[in-house]
Enzyme design. Sequence first.
Site, mmCIF file in Angstrom:
data_model
loop_
_atom_site.group_PDB
_atom_site.id
_atom_site.type_symbol
_atom_site.label_atom_id
_atom_site.label_comp_id
_atom_site.label_asym_id
_atom_site.label_seq_id
_atom_site.Cartn_x
_atom_site.Cartn_y
_atom_site.Cartn_z
ATOM 1 C CG ASP A 58 -1.961 1.006 1.033
ATOM 2 O OD1 ASP A 58 -1.965 2.167 0.614
ATOM 3 O OD2 ASP A 58 -3.422 0.474 1.412
ATOM 4 C CB SER A 99 -6.502 2.088 0.176
ATOM 5 O OG SER A 99 -5.026 2.444 0.332
HETATM 6 MG MG MG Z 1 -4.367 -0.837 2.388
HETATM 7 ZN ZN ZN Z 2 -3.011 6.053 2.311
#
Ligand code: MG
Ligand code: ZN
Length: 377
Positions: A58, A99
């Site tokens: 991420d 995300s």
């Molecule tokens: Mg994430």
């Molecule tokens: Zn973020």
Amino acid sequence: MKNIICYCVVIILFSLSACASQDENVFQNTIFHDVLPLSKNEFNSDKNVKNIILMIGDGMGIAQVHAGMTANKGQLNLQNCTHTGFIRTYPSNGFITDSAAGATAFASGVKTYNGAIGVDPEGNPVTSILELAKANGKRTGLVATCRITHATPAAFISHQPQRGMYEEIAADFMNTDIDVFIGGGRNNFSHRKDNINYLDTLLNNGYQLIFNSDSLRYISSGKLAALIHDEDQPRFSEGRGNMLVGATETALRLLNNHENGFFLMIEGSQIDWGGHANLTSYVVEEMLDFDRAIGKVLEFAANNEETLVIITADHETGGFAIINGDLETGMVEGSFSTEGHTPVMIPVFAYGPHAKKFTGIYENTAIFDKMKAAAGL
Ligand code: MG
Ligand code: ZN
């Protein structure tokens, strides 16, 4: 007069040393890891691939990868990937993704609005690759270094209009017979506004339930719900330690050796949080942790030969740049241009059968299309 000069010198020296010690954007690595030399032979891509492992760092843009590479003296496990490409990450309703929309694009192949979990722009549920894999008799798993109900893992198993609906997302875990999930977020299952205790439901549904990452190594088969923290997990250097590597090994152990294969998503969740915090040390520690998990996955795939591995990110975080570094010592100095996400193209790294299909520049939604095609789902 002499005393005053001395006093001034002391203050100046003190100020300088305080400045240096507070400069958290200079990271000196002390935990180096070896990179295994892996076969770069062509894999058989004539038939459908049996297993798919999608790894999401991420917030992991190219600078985050390069910072990790510099800190590990110029080498990462990631470099064993044989094919690379780039994705465009924008959501359906804007220029920069979050995300939730990013993970929904990977999971289900649709561009949606920021905050959406497994639903399209109109709010309709969209089938995920994990649900498709399950419907096709494959085993399935999710591993994350945040809470398992957080946006990235959630988009693979849940369908909710907003990412903050953690309790509704936890309830959605009961709708798919997922084989393994490992992360934080236990309270979302057990301490809920509706007073339902989904830990009981999980036990009734045949899951082994564990609450700390040290117990992961004792689980050798069967279904597993590992909810190893009440809410989010701490960062690598503040107590999480080698949880991700252990969780990765456990998930591979439980999912492997199944005639129909498996789908597994593994997230290095907190590279993003280091970017939001504008802390180079946080970004790089999490990047290195993620790369150690990548090492375990690529080693598995090299030996297994029927496993496609895709490593990418939902977006870049922090507008991170590297302004100095030392490949001999593992020092890296970073700089940030925002506390939010940025829209730059994100690298995709692939290994195993069908890896060559991941070259070029394409939309984030194509990750879903390519995985689906490779596995014949
Ligand atoms: Mg994430
Ligand atoms: Zn973020």
